[in-house]
Design a protein around this motif. Structure first.
Motif, mmCIF file in Angstrom:
data_model
loop_
_atom_site.group_PDB
_atom_site.id
_atom_site.type_symbol
_atom_site.label_atom_id
_atom_site.label_comp_id
_atom_site.label_asym_id
_atom_site.label_seq_id
_atom_site.Cartn_x
_atom_site.Cartn_y
_atom_site.Cartn_z
ATOM 1 N N LEU A 7 18.142 108.849 -51.840
ATOM 2 C CA LEU A 7 17.938 107.768 -50.552
ATOM 3 C C LEU A 7 16.388 108.160 -50.053
ATOM 4 O O LEU A 7 15.771 107.219 -49.564
ATOM 5 N N GLY A 8 16.213 109.522 -50.072
ATOM 6 C CA GLY A 8 14.682 109.748 -49.811
ATOM 7 C C GLY A 8 13.942 109.201 -50.313
ATOM 8 O O GLY A 8 12.583 108.514 -50.019
ATOM 9 N N LEU A 9 13.937 108.947 -51.830
ATOM 10 C CA LEU A 9 12.972 108.141 -52.716
ATOM 11 C C LEU A 9 13.099 106.794 -52.333
ATOM 12 O O LEU A 9 11.915 105.905 -52.284
ATOM 13 N N VAL A 10 14.284 106.100 -52.290
ATOM 14 C CA VAL A 10 14.239 104.580 -51.925
ATOM 15 C C VAL A 10 13.581 104.455 -50.523
ATOM 16 O O VAL A 10 12.719 103.331 -50.443
ATOM 17 N N HIS A 11 13.604 105.381 -49.621
ATOM 18 C CA HIS A 11 13.034 105.250 -48.321
ATOM 19 C C HIS A 11 11.514 105.189 -48.550
ATOM 20 O O HIS A 11 10.999 104.305 -47.815
ATOM 21 N N LEU A 12 10.982 105.973 -49.416
ATOM 22 C CA LEU A 12 9.567 106.066 -49.781
ATOM 23 C C LEU A 12 9.077 104.681 -50.262
ATOM 24 O O LEU A 12 8.097 104.166 -49.946
ATOM 25 N N LEU A 13 9.849 104.353 -51.298
ATOM 26 C CA LEU A 13 9.565 102.931 -51.818
ATOM 27 C C LEU A 13 9.776 101.739 -50.786
ATOM 28 O O LEU A 13 9.049 100.978 -50.891
ATOM 29 N N SER A 14 10.464 102.077 -49.746
ATOM 30 C CA SER A 14 10.797 100.830 -48.872
ATOM 31 C C SER A 14 9.424 100.684 -47.914
ATOM 32 O O SER A 14 9.418 99.678 -47.195
#
Length: 947
Positions: free
Chosen positions: A669-676
Motif C-alpha cells: 500500500l505504501g508503494l501504491v500511495h507513492l505511485l498515486s
C-alpha cells in the motif's frame, strides 16, 4: 525550571496506558513514563490540563500535534497519538531511555565529548534536520536539551513547540512570543530527565524566546525572516555545547549574549579543535543565512566522512577501503603483499604477541588446516582432498569464538596468498576455485579485519565475475553471493565498496533464478545481499542524493518487475511452510535483518528465517520492504518513477493486496500511495483496478482497526480521485461512500488518526456531490446528506467544503437535496454559520451560492430569524467591505423569495438600517458598490432611498 529527577508516583490507568513515574513537570502539564497494557511497550505521556485553555492556546496545541503526526524519521521523536479524557489531553511520544545530550555532557555526569564522539551525534542530528527541512519544517530550537538519545545511541530530535511549517517563517514575533503549551511542560518529553534547562546551580535559564538565546541565529534575534539556515547555526552552537558542556557565550546573561551573537563575526570557537571541525563550524556560523550550507550538504563535509557514526571501522582502514573501491584496484597489483608483515602494514594493523591459550590452539589448528589446503590446491590430480580440507576450514571458521586477527597466522601466506592465488588462477579447476571462495567467505564472516584484507587484495571483482558467468555452478555462485553479503553486512564503507564494483545490477540479475527449485538458494542470498548492500535498513537516514543514485541503479537493472514476480512465489513458499510446521527455521541466518509491518522509519526488531528451510515468510517481507524502500528513495527521480509506472508492476502489487498478510500488504500500500502521487500513473492505476482494491483495503482495515493500512489506502484514493469525476464514481460504486460517512460520523473522537482520516475523507465526500447522477444516488442512499448537515456546523471545521458540496448538488438536482435542507437541524446549522462565520469571506460567498439556488430554502431562512444576524453583520463597522457586499447580495436574495417581504422589511427595520449603513461607509473604494447594491435592494422592495 528546577532540576527534577524521576519521582515515584502512584500509577493510574488512562485508556490503554498505565501512567507510572513522574519524569517532568511544567506550569500546565506533567510528563509520565507509561506502559501500554496491550503489548507492554514503554512510552512517554504528557498530561496537559485543558482547564482555562483559550482558543489561541488550543490552536497552538492542535498545530503541534498536526506537525508531529506528519513526521516519521529515525532521528525524529515519534508521535504515538493523543486523546482527550475528561479535562486533560494526553499526548503519547516515543520514549528515549538516555535522555538529552545536554544532560549527558553536564559536568556532573560525562562532561564534554571528544570530537570523534561528537561527530557520531552530529551526523544523526543533520540527518534528522535534513528530513525536517525536506518536509518544509524549521525546528527553530535545536540544542542539546532538545536532542534525545536511545540506549543504542540513536539521536531523536524532540520538542516542536516552536517549529514552523514552511520554508520561510516571519520572525516578527521576535523575543516576545512564548512557547506553545506542548513546549511548556519540559524540554525532556520522552526522556528520563527534566534538568536540561537548569544550570549548575539548579536554576532555570530564561527561554521565553522563539528558540533559546544562546543557540539563536542572528536573523532570529533581529526578527528577520527565519529559514532552515537558522537550524544550521544552532547545530554549530550545539557542537560547542557537546565539546565543552556549554553553548557559546554561556558565561553571559541572555541579553548581553544576544547582543554579542549579532555583533561578533562568529561565536568563539573551542581551543584545540581540528582544522576540519573549525571549517565545519565556520560554515555553520556564516552571518548571511544564504551562505550557510543546507543540513544535507553538511553531511558530506570531511569532518563527517565515511559515516563515522554507523561503522566500527577505524578511519584509516575505512579510507583505504574507500580508496580501493573508487580506483578499482586489481588483484594482481596486490600480490606483493606476500608476507604477514606486508599485509598487516598495508592494513595499518599492529601485531602483538599476547594471546590466550584458546587463541594459540586456534592458530595451531588454522596452520594445520591451511597446510592441508595448500597441499590440496597444489595437487591437481585429486579434488577430494580439496573438498575435505575446505570443509574443515569452513567448519573451523563457523565455530570460532575467539578469532583475534591481529595475532593470528591467518594473515600469513598460508591464508591470504594461498586463497587469492587460487582465485586469480583462471586455469584452476572450478571445484578448487569454489572451495577457495567458500573459505574466503567463511573467514571474512569471522572477522572484519580478515574481510578488509581480502577486499584490499581484490576479491570482490573476482566474486562478481563468477556471478556474471552463465556456466558457473550454483555452488560457486552461492559462495560468491555469500561473500557479497558478508561484505555488505560489515558496514556502510564495505557496502559502498561492493556497490562501487558494480555489484547491484549483477545481484539483481541473479533474481531471475526465481524462488523455486534449485534457484531458490541463489535468490535468497541475492535478495539479502541487495537489501544490505543498498542500505535499505537505514530507511530515510541515507542522504537523498545517494539514495536516489542507488534506486536509479537498481531500477535500471530491472529490479521492480523481478521483485513483483517474487512476491507471489515467496508467499506460496510461506503457505507451504505453514502447512509443514515440522520444517525447522535456522535462526542463525545471515539474511536476517530488521523489518516490521510498518513502512515508516527504520526497523525495530529482527525476524530471521533460515537458509536451509523455505523461509518464505521472511523473504516475502524482505521483497515487499525492498520494493517499497527503493521506490520511496527514488521518489522525485524521473527515471525511477518511469520504471515503476508499468502495468505489470502495478497489477502485480494490487493482485497480492488481498492475498498476503497485513504486514506485507502495508508495504505494498505504501508503494501504491507513492505511485498515486504521480499524475503519469493515474490511468495505469485506474485500468489496473486500483480503486476497487483500495476501497476494499480501506473497508477491511477500518473494521480491524489497523490505522496505517487504511490511512495509506485512503490517501491513495484521495490522490487518485481528486478532481476526477469518473474515478470518484468508480470509488462510489466500489463502496467508498459508507466508509466516508462513517468517518464523518466519528469525527469527534479525540484521536489523531481520526483527524487525519477526516482530512482525506471530507474532500472526497464533498467532491462526490458534483460527480455524477449515479454517485449522488449512492450518496443519498448511504446518508451523505446527513453527513453534509453535520459538516456545515461551524464546530466541524469543514463548513466551507460542505456548503460548496450542497450548493453544487442543489444547482444540479435540487429536488433530491432540498427537502433534507429544509429540516430544522439543517436550518439551524445554516443559521449558526451566519452567526459565527461572518468574518470569513469565502464561507459567506459559499452560503450566498447555496441559498441562491433554492427559493424554498430562502423562504425557510426568512421565517427562521435569518434577517437579524444578517442585518447585524451588515451594519457592524468591523465587517470587511468585500464581506458586506456578499451580505447585501444575500439580503436581496432572501427578500426576493420571502413569502411576506413587506412584513420582513417592517419587522427588522431594514430601510432605516440600510440608510445608516450608507452613511456609515467611509471607505471610498467600497462605498460606491455598497450604494449601488442598497439602491437595487430598495428598488426591489419598491422603495426609494433617501439621500
Amino acid at each position: 525550571m528546577p532540576q527534577t529527577d524521576p519521582q515515584p508516583h502512584p500509577p493510574r490507568v488512562v485508556g490503554h496506558l498505565i501512567l507510572g513515574e513522574l519524569i517532568g513537570v511544567g506550569a500546565t502539564s506533567s510528563v509520565y513514563k507509561a506502559v501500554d497494557q496491550r503489548d507492554g511497550r514503554v512510552s512517554a505521556v504528557k498530561e496537559i490540563s485543558l482547564i482555562g485553555v483559550d482558543s489561541q492556546d488550543m490552536e497552538r496545541i492542535t498545530a503541534e500535534l498536526e506537525l508531529l503526526s506528519n513526521l516519521e524519521h529515525a532521528n525524529v521523536v515519534k508521535y504515538e497519538g493523543a486523546r482527550t479524557i475528561g479535562e486533560s489531553l494526553y499526548v503519547e511520544l516515543e520514549f528515549a531511555e538516555n535522555g538529552s545530550l545536554a544532560r549527558t555532557v553536564h559536568p556532573s555526569r560525562f562532561g564534554g565529548f571528544p570530537e570523534s564522539l561528537c561527530a557520531v551525534y552530529v551526523a544523526q542530528i543533520l540527518r534528522g534536520l535534513a528530513y525536517l527541512h525536506g518536509q518544509g519544517v524549521v525546528h527553530r530550537d535545536i540544542k542539546g536539551a532538545n536532542i534525545l538519545t536511545t540506549k543504542e545511541g540513536v539521536v531523536k530530535l524532540a520538542d516542536f513547540g516552536v517549529a514552523t511549517k514552511g520554508s520561510r517563517v516571519g520572525g516578527g514575533d521576535g523575543l516576545g512570543r512564548r512557547f506553545g503549551l506542548l513546549n511548556e511542560a519540559s524540554r525532556k518529553i520522552a526522556s528520563m530527565e527534566n534538568s536540561e534547562e537548569a544550570n549548575a546551580d539548579g536554576e532555570a535559564k530564561p527561554n521565553d524566546a522563539l528558540g533559546t538565546p544562546y543557540w539563536m541565529a542572528p536573523e532570529v534575534i533581529e526578527m528577520r525572516n527565519v529559514t532552515a539556515a537558522a537550524d544550521v547555526w544552532s547545530v554549530g552552537c550545539t557542537i560547542i555545547e557537546l565539546l565543552t558542556s556549554n553553548p557559546p557565550y554561556y558565561d553571559l546573561d541572555p541579553m548581553p549574549a544576544l547582543f554579542r551573537i549579532v555583533r561578533d563575526k562568529h561565536p568563539p570557537l573551542p581551543a584545540g579543535i581540528s582544522d576540519a571541525l573549525r571549517d565545519f563550524l565556520m560554515l555553520c556560523f556564516k552571518k548571511d543565512p544564504k551562505d550557510r550550507p543546507a543540513a544535507e550538504a553538511l553531511l558530506s563535509h570531511t569532518w563527517l566522512t565515511d559515516e563515522r557514526s554507523l561503522t566500527e571501522q577505524p578511519r584509516e582502514v575505512g579510507a583505504l577501503i574507500d580508496r580501493v573501491a573508487n580506483i578499482g584496484v586489481e588483484a594482481s597489483t596486490m600480490k606483493r603483499a606476500s608476507s604477514s608483515s606486508d599485509a598487516l602494514n598495508l592494513l595499518g594493523i599492529s601485531t602483538s604477541n599476547g594471546m590466550t591459550k584458546e587463541q594459540i590452539d586456534l592458530n595451531e589448528t588454522i596452520v594445520s588446516v591451511m597446510d592441508r589446503l595448500r597441499s590440496a590446491f597444489a595437487d591437481t590430480s585429486s579434488s577430494e582432498n580439496v573438498e575435505m580440507a575446505g570443509a574443515d576450514f569452513v567448519q573451523l571458521m563457523d565455530s570460532s569464538t575467539s578469532f583475534n586477527v591481529t595475532n593470528e597466522t591467518l594473515f600469513t601466506t598460508r591464508a591470504n596468498c594461498t586463497f587469492m592465488n587460487v582465485i586469480n588462477d583462471d586455469a584452476a579447476a572450478e571445484t578448487t576455485r569454489t572451495v577457495a571462495f567458500e573459505c574466503v567467505a567463511a573467514a571474512s564472516a569471522a572477522s572484519r579485519d580478515v574481510l578488509t584484507s581480502f577486499v584490499t587484495m581484490g576479491v570482490l571483482p573476482r566474486a562478481l565475475e563468477v556471478l556474471r558467468r552463465e556456466n558457473a555452478s550454483a555452488r560457486a555462485k552461492i559462495a560468491a553471493l555469500r561473500l557479497c553479503r558478508v561484505t555488505a553486512k560489515a558496514g556502510p564503507v564495505f557496502s559502498r565498496c561492493l556497490v562501487s564494483c558494480g555489484a547491484l545490477p549483477i545481484l539483481v540479475g541473479v533474481l531471475d533464478e526465481g524462488f523455486g527449485g534449485s534457484g531458490r538458494e541463489l535468490t535468497k542470498y541475492a535478495l539479502s545481499a541487495i537489501y544490505i548492500a543498498a542500505e535499505i535498513e537505514r530507511g530515510d537516514q541515507m542522504p537523498r542524493q545517494l539514495g536516489q543514485a542507488i534506486s536509479l541503479s537498481l531500477a535500471q537493472a530491472g529490479l521492480f518487475p523481478k521483485l513483483v514476480a517474487l512476491l507471489g512465489s515467496t508467499h506460496t513458499a510461506s503457505l507451504e511452510d505453514e502447512a509443514n510446521p515440522e520444517v525447522m527455521d535456522d535462526t542463525r541466518s545471515e539474511g536476517g535483518s530488521s523489518m516490521t509491518g510498518s513502512i515508516g522509519g527504520t526497523s525495530t526488531h529482527s525476524v530471521s528465517r533460515g537458509l536451509y528451510s523455505s523461509g518464505g515468510r521472511y523473504y516475502r517481507e524482505l521483497v515487499a520492504e525492498t520494493l517499497y524502500r527503493v521506490a520511496k528513495r527514488g521518489d522525485g527521480c524521473p527515471e525511477v518513477s518511469k520504471s515503476l509506472v508499468d502495468v505489470r508492476i502495478i497489477h502485480g502489487c494490487l493482485a497480492q493486496l488481498s492475498v498476503v498478510p497485513r504486514s506485507t500488504a502495508t508495504k505494498l500500500l505504501g508503494l501504491v500511495h507513492l505511485l498515486s502521487k504521480q499524475p503519469d500513473s493515474f490511468d495505469v492505476l485506474q485500468h489496473s483496478g486500483a480503486i476497487p482494491k483500495l476501497v476494499k483495503c480501506v473497508e477491511g482495515n477500518v473494521k480491524s482497526g489497523h490505522a496505517q493500512s487504511w490511512e495509506l489506502a485512503l490517501k491513495a484514493l484521495h490522490n487518485l480521485c481528486a478532481m476526477n469525476k469518473e474515478r470518484q464514481e468508480q470509488a462510489a460504486v466500489a463502496g467508498l461512500i459508507p466508509i466516508l460517512v462513517k468517518i464523518v460520523a466519528e469525527r469527534n473522537v479525540a484521536h489523531t488518526v481520526q483527524q487525519s482520516a477526516m482530512k482525506l475523507a471530507v474532500p472526497l465526500l464533498c467532491d462526490m456531490a458534483s460527480a455524477s447522477r449515479k454517485t449522488r444516488e449512492l450518496l443519498e442512499k448511504h446518508g451523505a446528506l446527513d453527513a453534509y448537515v453535520e459538516l456545515i456546523s461551524v464546530e466541524s471545521g469543514w463548513t466551507l467544503s460542505a456548503l460548496n458540496a450542497v450548493g453544487s448538488w442543489l444547482a444540479i438536482e435540487p429536488w433530491k437535496a432540498e427537502a433534507r435542507f429544509l429540516e430544522p437541524d439543517a436550518i439551524n446549522s445554516i443559521l449558526d454559520v451566519l452567526d459565527e462565520s461572518t468574518s470569513q469571506d469565502n464561507i459567506m460567498q459559499a452560503l450566498l451560492n447555496l441559498i441562491s439556488t433554492s427559493p424554498r430554502l430562502c423562504q425557510a431562512l426568512a421565517n427562521e430569524h435569518f434577517i437579524p444576524p444578517l442585518m447585524d453583520a451588515l451594519t457592524t463597522a468591523a465587517t470587511k467591505p468585500t464581506t458586506r457586499i456578499t451580505l447585501l447580495k444575500m439580503l436581496g436574495v432572501v427578500h426576493e423569495h420571502a413569502q411576506r417581504p413587506k412584513e420582513l422589511i417592517i419587522r427588522y427595520d431594514v430601510v432605516a438600517r440600510l440608510k445608516r449603513l450608507i452613511e456609515g461607509v467611509t471607505d471610498e473604494r467600497s462605498s460606491g458598490a455598497v450604494a449601488q447594491l442598497v439602491d437595487k435592494i430598495l428598488r426591489s422592495m419598491r422603495l426609494t432611498r433617501v439621500a
